[in-house]
Design a protein around this motif. Structure first.
Motif, PDB file in Angstrom:
ATOM      1  N   UNK A   1       0.854  -1.176   0.000  1.00  0.00           N
ATOM      2  CA  UNK A   1       0.000   0.000   0.000  1.00  0.00           C
ATOM      3  C   UNK A   1       0.890   1.226   0.000  1.00  0.00           C
ATOM      4  N   UNK A   2       0.538   2.180  -0.840  1.00  0.00           N
ATOM      5  CA  UNK A   2       1.293   3.425  -0.903  1.00  0.00           C
ATOM      6  C   UNK A   2       1.121   4.175   0.414  1.00  0.00           C
ATOM      7  N   UNK A   3       2.194   4.761   0.880  1.00  0.00           N
ATOM      8  CA  UNK A   3       2.142   5.554   2.108  1.00  0.00           C
ATOM      9  C   UNK A   3       2.340   7.004   1.723  1.00  0.00           C
ATOM     10  N   UNK A   4       1.319   7.761   1.857  1.00  0.00           N
ATOM     11  CA  UNK A   4       1.416   9.173   1.545  1.00  0.00           C
ATOM     12  C   UNK A   4       0.668   9.956   2.595  1.00  0.00           C
ATOM     13  N   UNK A   5       0.702  11.266   2.495  1.00  0.00           N
ATOM     14  CA  UNK A   5       0.045  12.084   3.507  1.00  0.00           C
ATOM     15  C   UNK A   5      -1.464  11.873   3.555  1.00  0.00           C
ATOM     16  N   UNK A   6      -2.038  11.346   2.450  1.00  0.00           N
ATOM     17  CA  UNK A   6      -3.473  11.126   2.442  1.00  0.00           C
ATOM     18  C   UNK A   6      -3.859   9.671   2.653  1.00  0.00           C
ATOM     19  N   UNK A   7      -2.893   8.823   2.914  1.00  0.00           N
ATOM     20  CA  UNK A   7      -3.194   7.407   3.097  1.00  0.00           C
ATOM     21  C   UNK A   7      -4.019   7.215   4.364  1.00  0.00           C
ATOM     22  N   UNK A   8      -5.171   6.635   4.187  1.00  0.00           N
ATOM     23  CA  UNK A   8      -6.043   6.367   5.334  1.00  0.00           C
ATOM     24  C   UNK A   8      -5.601   5.074   5.998  1.00  0.00           C
ATOM     25  N   UNK A   9      -5.774   4.997   7.277  1.00  0.00           N
ATOM     26  CA  UNK A   9      -5.443   3.774   7.989  1.00  0.00           C
ATOM     27  C   UNK A   9      -6.758   3.132   8.403  1.00  0.00           C
ATOM     28  N   UNK A  10      -7.062   2.028   7.769  1.00  0.00           N
ATOM     29  CA  UNK A  10      -8.297   1.314   8.047  1.00  0.00           C
ATOM     30  C   UNK A  10      -7.934  -0.071   8.537  1.00  0.00           C
ATOM     31  N   UNK A  11      -8.788  -0.666   9.342  1.00  0.00           N
ATOM     32  CA  UNK A  11      -8.493  -2.027   9.798  1.00  0.00           C
ATOM     33  C   UNK A  11      -8.544  -3.008   8.637  1.00  0.00           C
ATOM     34  N   UNK A  12      -7.674  -3.981   8.690  1.00  0.00           N
ATOM     35  CA  UNK A  12      -7.649  -5.029   7.685  1.00  0.00           C
ATOM     36  C   UNK A  12      -8.840  -5.943   7.933  1.00  0.00           C
ATOM     37  N   UNK A  13      -9.703  -6.083   6.946  1.00  0.00           N
ATOM     38  CA  UNK A  13     -10.903  -6.910   7.076  1.00  0.00           C
ATOM     39  C   UNK A  13     -10.718  -8.305   6.485  1.00  0.00           C
ATOM     40  N   UNK A  14      -9.541  -8.610   5.982  1.00  0.00           N
ATOM     41  CA  UNK A  14      -9.335  -9.874   5.292  1.00  0.00           C
ATOM     42  C   UNK A  14      -9.635 -11.067   6.181  1.00  0.00           C
ATOM     43  N   UNK A  15      -9.060 -11.121   7.396  1.00  0.00           N
ATOM     44  CA  UNK A  15      -9.288 -12.270   8.273  1.00  0.00           C
ATOM     45  C   UNK A  15     -10.758 -12.409   8.620  1.00  0.00           C
ATOM     46  N   UNK A  16     -11.389 -11.290   8.920  1.00  0.00           N
ATOM     47  CA  UNK A  16     -12.806 -11.299   9.258  1.00  0.00           C
ATOM     48  C   UNK A  16     -13.636 -11.795   8.077  1.00  0.00           C
ATOM     49  N   UNK A  17     -13.305 -11.315   6.876  1.00  0.00           N
ATOM     50  CA  UNK A  17     -14.053 -11.718   5.694  1.00  0.00           C
ATOM     51  C   UNK A  17     -13.834 -13.188   5.362  1.00  0.00           C
ATOM     52  N   UNK A  18     -12.609 -13.677   5.536  1.00  0.00           N
ATOM     53  CA  UNK A  18     -12.333 -15.077   5.227  1.00  0.00           C
ATOM     54  C   UNK A  18     -13.118 -16.015   6.136  1.00  0.00           C
TER      55      UNK A  18
END
Length: 108
Positions: free
Chosen positions: A79-96
Protein backbone atom coordinates in the motif's frame (compact mmCIF):
# COMPACT_ATOMS: atom_id res chain seq x y z
CA UNK A 1 13.29 -7.70 -23.06
CA UNK A 2 13.97 -4.29 -21.63
CA UNK A 3 12.87 -3.17 -18.18
CA UNK A 4 10.64 -0.62 -19.87
CA UNK A 5 8.93 -3.37 -21.84
CA UNK A 6 8.32 -5.42 -18.71
CA UNK A 7 7.05 -2.33 -16.91
CA UNK A 8 4.75 -1.50 -19.81
CA UNK A 9 3.37 -5.05 -19.94
CA UNK A 10 2.80 -5.00 -16.18
CA UNK A 11 1.02 -1.64 -16.38
CA UNK A 12 -1.09 -2.80 -19.34
CA UNK A 13 -2.15 -5.97 -17.51
CA UNK A 14 -3.19 -3.99 -14.44
CA UNK A 15 -5.02 -1.35 -16.51
CA UNK A 16 -6.90 -3.97 -18.51
CA UNK A 17 -7.56 -6.58 -15.82
CA UNK A 18 -7.88 -4.72 -12.55
CA UNK A 19 -10.20 -1.84 -13.49
CA UNK A 20 -11.82 -1.97 -10.04
CA UNK A 21 -8.82 -0.14 -8.61
CA UNK A 22 -9.49 2.94 -10.72
CA UNK A 23 -13.28 2.47 -10.70
CA UNK A 24 -13.28 2.66 -6.90
CA UNK A 25 -11.05 5.71 -6.66
CA UNK A 26 -7.77 3.89 -6.16
CA UNK A 27 -4.64 3.87 -8.22
CA UNK A 28 -1.59 1.73 -8.72
CA UNK A 29 1.99 2.52 -9.55
CA UNK A 30 4.63 0.18 -10.93
CA UNK A 31 7.40 1.32 -8.60
CA UNK A 32 10.28 -0.89 -9.56
CA UNK A 33 11.15 -3.40 -12.27
CA UNK A 34 14.29 -5.52 -12.26
CA UNK A 35 14.77 -6.74 -15.80
CA UNK A 36 17.38 -9.34 -14.87
CA UNK A 37 15.54 -11.03 -12.03
CA UNK A 38 11.98 -10.36 -13.22
CA UNK A 39 11.03 -8.82 -9.88
CA UNK A 40 8.30 -6.19 -9.95
CA UNK A 41 7.04 -3.92 -7.16
CA UNK A 42 3.55 -2.44 -7.38
CA UNK A 43 2.02 0.04 -4.93
CA UNK A 44 -1.70 0.64 -4.65
CA UNK A 45 -3.05 3.81 -3.13
CA UNK A 46 -5.83 6.36 -3.23
CA UNK A 47 -9.05 4.78 -2.03
CA UNK A 48 -7.23 1.44 -1.79
CA UNK A 49 -5.39 2.81 1.23
CA UNK A 50 -8.68 2.99 3.08
CA UNK A 51 -10.22 -0.22 1.81
CA UNK A 52 -10.58 -3.14 4.19
CA UNK A 53 -10.28 -5.67 1.37
CA UNK A 54 -7.20 -4.09 -0.21
CA UNK A 55 -5.09 -7.00 1.14
CA UNK A 56 -7.20 -9.41 -0.94
CA UNK A 57 -6.68 -7.29 -4.04
CA UNK A 58 -2.96 -7.09 -3.31
CA UNK A 59 -2.76 -10.86 -2.87
CA UNK A 60 -4.59 -11.46 -6.16
CA UNK A 61 -2.22 -9.12 -8.01
CA UNK A 62 0.79 -10.79 -6.41
CA UNK A 63 -0.28 -14.25 -7.52
CA UNK A 64 -1.75 -13.46 -10.95
CA UNK A 65 0.87 -11.14 -12.43
CA UNK A 66 3.56 -13.84 -12.79
CA UNK A 67 1.02 -16.13 -14.50
CA UNK A 68 -0.19 -13.43 -16.88
CA UNK A 69 2.94 -11.39 -17.72
CA UNK A 70 5.86 -13.39 -19.04
CA UNK A 71 9.27 -12.73 -17.51
CA UNK A 72 7.88 -11.79 -14.07
CA UNK A 73 9.33 -14.06 -11.41
CA UNK A 74 8.27 -12.26 -8.23
CA UNK A 75 5.76 -9.55 -7.39
CA UNK A 76 5.77 -7.36 -4.31
CA UNK A 77 2.59 -5.38 -3.73
CA UNK A 78 2.33 -2.77 -1.02
CA UNK A 79 0.00 0.00 0.00
CA UNK A 80 1.29 3.43 -0.90
CA UNK A 81 2.14 5.55 2.11
CA UNK A 82 1.42 9.17 1.54
CA UNK A 83 0.05 12.08 3.51
CA UNK A 84 -3.47 11.13 2.44
CA UNK A 85 -3.19 7.41 3.10
CA UNK A 86 -6.04 6.37 5.33
CA UNK A 87 -5.44 3.77 7.99
CA UNK A 88 -8.30 1.31 8.05
CA UNK A 89 -8.49 -2.03 9.80
CA UNK A 90 -7.65 -5.03 7.68
CA UNK A 91 -10.90 -6.91 7.08
CA UNK A 92 -9.34 -9.87 5.29
CA UNK A 93 -9.29 -12.27 8.27
CA UNK A 94 -12.81 -11.30 9.26
CA UNK A 95 -14.05 -11.72 5.69
CA UNK A 96 -12.33 -15.08 5.23
CA UNK A 97 -14.27 -16.36 8.24
CA UNK A 98 -17.59 -15.27 6.71
CA UNK A 99 -19.43 -17.89 4.70
CA UNK A 100 -20.29 -15.53 1.83
CA UNK A 101 -16.58 -14.88 1.21
CA UNK A 102 -15.41 -18.49 1.27
CA UNK A 103 -15.26 -18.60 -2.51
CA UNK A 104 -14.24 -14.94 -2.93
CA UNK A 105 -12.35 -14.49 -6.13
CA UNK A 106 -11.77 -10.89 -7.26
CA UNK A 107 -13.20 -10.43 -10.75
CA UNK A 108 -9.84 -9.88 -12.42
Amino acid sequence: MSAESLERRTRNYLNNNVPQIQDHGGHFEVEDVDEETGEVTVAIGGACSGCGIAPMTMNAIKHRLPDEVSDISKVTVRQANGPRAAVMPNKTDEMEAMEEYQDYNPPF
